[in-house]
Motif scaffolding. Sequence first.
Motif, PDB file in Angstrom:
ATOM      1  N   LEU A 112       0.826  -1.227   0.000  1.00  0.00           N
ATOM      2  CA  LEU A 112       0.000   0.000   0.000  1.00  0.00           C
ATOM      3  C   LEU A 112       0.848   1.259   0.000  1.00  0.00           C
ATOM      4  O   LEU A 112       0.459   2.289  -0.538  1.00  0.00           O
ATOM      5  CB  LEU A 112      -0.932   0.004   1.216  1.00  0.00           C
ATOM      6  N   CYS A 113       2.030   1.172   0.639  1.00  0.00           N
ATOM      7  CA  CYS A 113       2.905   2.360   0.733  1.00  0.00           C
ATOM      8  C   CYS A 113       3.914   2.435  -0.406  1.00  0.00           C
ATOM      9  O   CYS A 113       4.854   3.226  -0.342  1.00  0.00           O
ATOM     10  CB  CYS A 113       3.651   2.361   2.069  1.00  0.00           C
ATOM     11  N   LYS A 114       3.746   1.613  -1.431  1.00  0.00           N
ATOM     12  CA  LYS A 114       4.699   1.637  -2.566  1.00  0.00           C
ATOM     13  C   LYS A 114       4.748   3.051  -3.149  1.00  0.00           C
ATOM     14  O   LYS A 114       3.706   3.636  -3.458  1.00  0.00           O
ATOM     15  CB  LYS A 114       4.229   0.627  -3.620  1.00  0.00           C
ATOM     16  N   PRO A 115       5.958   3.615  -3.288  1.00  0.00           N
ATOM     17  CA  PRO A 115       6.045   4.987  -3.804  1.00  0.00           C
ATOM     18  C   PRO A 115       5.474   5.110  -5.225  1.00  0.00           C
ATOM     19  O   PRO A 115       5.435   4.132  -5.974  1.00  0.00           O
ATOM     20  CB  PRO A 115       7.549   5.275  -3.797  1.00  0.00           C
ATOM     21  N   LYS A 116       5.060   6.313  -5.556  1.00  0.00           N
ATOM     22  CA  LYS A 116       4.423   6.555  -6.857  1.00  0.00           C
ATOM     23  C   LYS A 116       5.415   6.369  -8.008  1.00  0.00           C
ATOM     24  O   LYS A 116       5.074   5.835  -9.053  1.00  0.00           O
ATOM     25  CB  LYS A 116       3.880   7.992  -6.878  1.00  0.00           C
ATOM     26  N   ALA A 117       6.656   6.824  -7.798  1.00  0.00           N
ATOM     27  CA  ALA A 117       7.607   6.789  -8.916  1.00  0.00           C
ATOM     28  C   ALA A 117       9.034   6.836  -8.381  1.00  0.00           C
ATOM     29  O   ALA A 117       9.267   7.318  -7.265  1.00  0.00           O
ATOM     30  CB  ALA A 117       7.378   7.996  -9.829  1.00  0.00           C
ATOM     31  N   HIS A 118       9.970   6.350  -9.204  1.00  0.00           N
ATOM     32  CA  HIS A 118      11.374   6.462  -8.803  1.00  0.00           C
ATOM     33  C   HIS A 118      11.841   7.901  -8.963  1.00  0.00           C
ATOM     34  O   HIS A 118      11.114   8.754  -9.501  1.00  0.00           O
ATOM     35  CB  HIS A 118      12.255   5.500  -9.602  1.00  0.00           C
ATOM     36  N   SER A 119      13.051   8.149  -8.483  1.00  0.00           N
ATOM     37  CA  SER A 119      13.570   9.511  -8.561  1.00  0.00           C
ATOM     38  C   SER A 119      15.030   9.432  -9.011  1.00  0.00           C
ATOM     39  O   SER A 119      15.893  10.100  -8.450  1.00  0.00           O
ATOM     40  CB  SER A 119      13.443  10.149  -7.177  1.00  0.00           C
ATOM     41  N   PHE A 120      15.267   8.591 -10.027  1.00  0.00           N
ATOM     42  CA  PHE A 120      16.649   8.362 -10.451  1.00  0.00           C
ATOM     43  C   PHE A 120      17.316   9.632 -10.988  1.00  0.00           C
ATOM     44  O   PHE A 120      18.529   9.757 -10.977  1.00  0.00           O
ATOM     45  CB  PHE A 120      16.722   7.254 -11.509  1.00  0.00           C
ATOM     46  N   ALA A 121      16.501  10.566 -11.457  1.00  0.00           N
ATOM     47  CA  ALA A 121      17.086  11.789 -12.023  1.00  0.00           C
ATOM     48  C   ALA A 121      17.663  12.685 -10.926  1.00  0.00           C
ATOM     49  O   ALA A 121      18.499  13.537 -11.193  1.00  0.00           O
ATOM     50  CB  ALA A 121      16.049  12.537 -12.830  1.00  0.00           C
ATOM     51  N   LYS A 122      17.167  12.498  -9.694  1.00  0.00           N
ATOM     52  CA  LYS A 122      17.664  13.338  -8.591  1.00  0.00           C
ATOM     53  C   LYS A 122      18.347  12.436  -7.581  1.00  0.00           C
ATOM     54  O   LYS A 122      17.704  11.839  -6.705  1.00  0.00           O
ATOM     55  CB  LYS A 122      16.481  14.041  -7.905  1.00  0.00           C
ATOM     56  N   GLN A 123      19.680  12.336  -7.705  1.00  0.00           N
ATOM     57  CA  GLN A 123      20.415  11.383  -6.868  1.00  0.00           C
ATOM     58  C   GLN A 123      20.183  11.621  -5.382  1.00  0.00           C
ATOM     59  O   GLN A 123      20.183  10.672  -4.602  1.00  0.00           O
ATOM     60  CB  GLN A 123      21.901  11.461  -7.206  1.00  0.00           C
ATOM     61  N   GLU A 124      19.966  12.887  -4.977  1.00  0.00           N
ATOM     62  CA  GLU A 124      19.786  13.173  -3.548  1.00  0.00           C
ATOM     63  C   GLU A 124      18.504  12.534  -2.991  1.00  0.00           C
ATOM     64  O   GLU A 124      18.359  12.354  -1.784  1.00  0.00           O
ATOM     65  CB  GLU A 124      19.832  14.687  -3.268  1.00  0.00           C
ATOM     66  N   ASN A 125      17.573  12.173  -3.874  1.00  0.00           N
ATOM     67  CA  ASN A 125      16.322  11.552  -3.411  1.00  0.00           C
ATOM     68  C   ASN A 125      16.407  10.026  -3.325  1.00  0.00           C
ATOM     69  O   ASN A 125      15.482   9.372  -2.848  1.00  0.00           O
ATOM     70  CB  ASN A 125      15.171  11.887  -4.359  1.00  0.00           C
ATOM     71  N   ILE A 126      17.505   9.455  -3.832  1.00  0.00           N
ATOM     72  CA  ILE A 126      17.612   7.983  -3.839  1.00  0.00           C
ATOM     73  C   ILE A 126      18.036   7.524  -2.439  1.00  0.00           C
ATOM     74  O   ILE A 126      19.164   7.776  -2.020  1.00  0.00           O
ATOM     75  CB  ILE A 126      18.647   7.511  -4.887  1.00  0.00           C
ATOM     76  N   SER A 127      17.131   6.870  -1.732  1.00  0.00           N
ATOM     77  CA  SER A 127      17.490   6.472  -0.366  1.00  0.00           C
ATOM     78  C   SER A 127      18.075   5.055  -0.312  1.00  0.00           C
ATOM     79  O   SER A 127      18.597   4.639   0.718  1.00  0.00           O
ATOM     80  CB  SER A 127      16.285   6.600   0.571  1.00  0.00           C
ATOM     81  N   GLU A 128      17.978   4.296  -1.424  1.00  0.00           N
ATOM     82  CA  GLU A 128      18.549   2.946  -1.424  1.00  0.00           C
ATOM     83  C   GLU A 128      20.076   3.031  -1.431  1.00  0.00           C
ATOM     84  O   GLU A 128      20.660   3.661  -2.302  1.00  0.00           O
ATOM     85  CB  GLU A 128      18.074   2.170  -2.656  1.00  0.00           C
ATOM     86  N   LYS A 129      20.703   2.389  -0.433  1.00  0.00           N
ATOM     87  CA  LYS A 129      22.162   2.499  -0.300  1.00  0.00           C
ATOM     88  C   LYS A 129      22.871   1.170  -0.597  1.00  0.00           C
ATOM     89  O   LYS A 129      24.079   1.107  -0.641  1.00  0.00           O
ATOM     90  CB  LYS A 129      22.541   2.934   1.138  1.00  0.00           C
ATOM     91  N   HIS A 130      22.085   0.098  -0.751  1.00  0.00           N
ATOM     92  CA  HIS A 130      22.712  -1.216  -0.948  1.00  0.00           C
ATOM     93  C   HIS A 130      23.240  -1.373  -2.376  1.00  0.00           C
ATOM     94  O   HIS A 130      22.799  -0.682  -3.288  1.00  0.00           O
ATOM     95  CB  HIS A 130      21.696  -2.329  -0.674  1.00  0.00           C
ATOM     96  N   ALA A 131      24.168  -2.313  -2.542  1.00  0.00           N
ATOM     97  CA  ALA A 131      24.639  -2.668  -3.890  1.00  0.00           C
ATOM     98  C   ALA A 131      23.520  -3.423  -4.594  1.00  0.00           C
ATOM     99  O   ALA A 131      22.693  -4.077  -3.949  1.00  0.00           O
ATOM    100  CB  ALA A 131      25.873  -3.565  -3.774  1.00  0.00           C
ATOM    101  N   MET A 132      23.497  -3.353  -5.939  1.00  0.00           N
ATOM    102  CA  MET A 132      22.449  -4.056  -6.686  1.00  0.00           C
ATOM    103  C   MET A 132      22.538  -5.568  -6.440  1.00  0.00           C
ATOM    104  O   MET A 132      21.523  -6.273  -6.434  1.00  0.00           O
ATOM    105  CB  MET A 132      22.595  -3.750  -8.174  1.00  0.00           C
ATOM    106  N   SER A 133      23.754  -6.073  -6.217  1.00  0.00           N
ATOM    107  CA  SER A 133      23.905  -7.513  -5.965  1.00  0.00           C
ATOM    108  C   SER A 133      23.170  -7.928  -4.691  1.00  0.00           C
ATOM    109  O   SER A 133      22.806  -9.089  -4.532  1.00  0.00           O
ATOM    110  CB  SER A 133      25.388  -7.870  -5.847  1.00  0.00           C
ATOM    111  N   ALA A 134      22.959  -6.979  -3.771  1.00  0.00           N
ATOM    112  CA  ALA A 134      22.247  -7.314  -2.539  1.00  0.00           C
ATOM    113  C   ALA A 134      20.736  -7.212  -2.721  1.00  0.00           C
ATOM    114  O   ALA A 134      19.972  -7.770  -1.939  1.00  0.00           O
ATOM    115  CB  ALA A 134      22.696  -6.366  -1.416  1.00  0.00           C
ATOM    116  N   ILE A 135      20.315  -6.498  -3.760  1.00  0.00           N
ATOM    117  CA  ILE A 135      18.870  -6.267  -3.963  1.00  0.00           C
ATOM    118  C   ILE A 135      18.291  -7.263  -4.974  1.00  0.00           C
ATOM    119  O   ILE A 135      17.159  -7.716  -4.839  1.00  0.00           O
ATOM    120  CB  ILE A 135      18.630  -4.829  -4.501  1.00  0.00           C
TER     121      ILE A 135
END
Length: 336
Positions: free
Chosen positions: A311-334
């Motif tokens: 239900l809380c899934k965000p509306k959209a990614h924010s890849f264009a604004k790096q400061e908004n990306i809260s994911e800090k893990h490596a892609m291999s971990a995700i």
Amino acid sequence: MRDGYGRRIEYLRISVTDKCNLRCLYCMPHDIRSLPMKEILTYEEIAAIAETAASLGITRIKITGGEPLVRRDVCRLIGMLKKIPGIKQVTLTTNGVLLKEHLEGLMAVGIDGINISIDTADPKRYERITGSDTLGAVLEGLTEALRYHIPVRVNAVSLDPAFFAETEAEHDPLKEAAALIELARERPIDVRFIELMPIGAGKSFPGIPHDVLIPLLLKRFPALARDEKKHGNGPAVYYRMPGYQGSIGFISAVHGMFCDSCNRIRLTAQGYLKSCLCYDTGIDLKEILRSSLPEPEKNRALAAGMEKAILCKPKAHSFAKQENISEKHAMSAIGG
Ligand code: SAM
Ligand code: SF4
């Protein structure tokens, strides 16, 4: 079930390990430490989550990692997931290095499809990207999988060849893409280009944006024509090349902004359910699974937690604004 924006969520990506036998420069830093095994969900825990997910409307599962084929007996897990009522499809994404030796086992448990990641058809460049001289083994695995009539797709992250080039002539991004497209000429496989996402090491790695690559490719191959046939439920846009058995797809994760039709959630190897690749929002399902709650309550808590995350899934990614990306893990971990 539907999320807070009315999107039907029916696809779950499950990472079964954070370990990998390759070290793709944009995905897995060389000094990365892998998690202790006790932090990783057991197959029984993954199956319990998948059962709850199925009760909430998940119908398709993708097994990913790290490299899923390095986890011992991964076919046993795939077999368990295939038996869950409501799960219609279980597929795998792999770097393909160990594919050949796993094909029989994968067939035996009824794998529904395999995505193989091959970013370049040039063995030297492949070694530069992955740290491993294994392109030959990957291509053998691909050929063998087709012999078993397993639906196969190739995924290639669109990297900027200028990074690898030793001469001016090697800067041409079309040369790289054209060599990959050749894989679809005589094989019934879709070759899909994926835009590099600014997650983990991908943040500082040069990719080719698809708003640059696609027009260049269309100019170079004027015969490429839009393929409106349905190729699954993902966000790829497909083209056909006359005389080629497979299609060419583009997953423009950054510029395509296909969030309106996003249908997926992700479970990390540590049991964290992520609702969007870009953010760390989600819920720790391992904590619920390993709590002292009695079984029926535990199952209710698992379902309630998953519902809340969806239900809380965000509306959209924010890849264009790096400061908004809260994911800090490596892609291999995700799990990608
Ligand atoms: N090891 C398996 C493989 O390579 O297919 C599964 C895990 S890997 C993380 C899944 C996919 O994510 C691969 O196709 C990989 O190329 C892709 N990937 C990794 N980092 C990425 C990034 N920053 N942007 C886009 N795709 C990425
Ligand atoms: Fe390993 Fe896949 Fe990441 Fe490459 S992309 S390092 S193969 S997990």
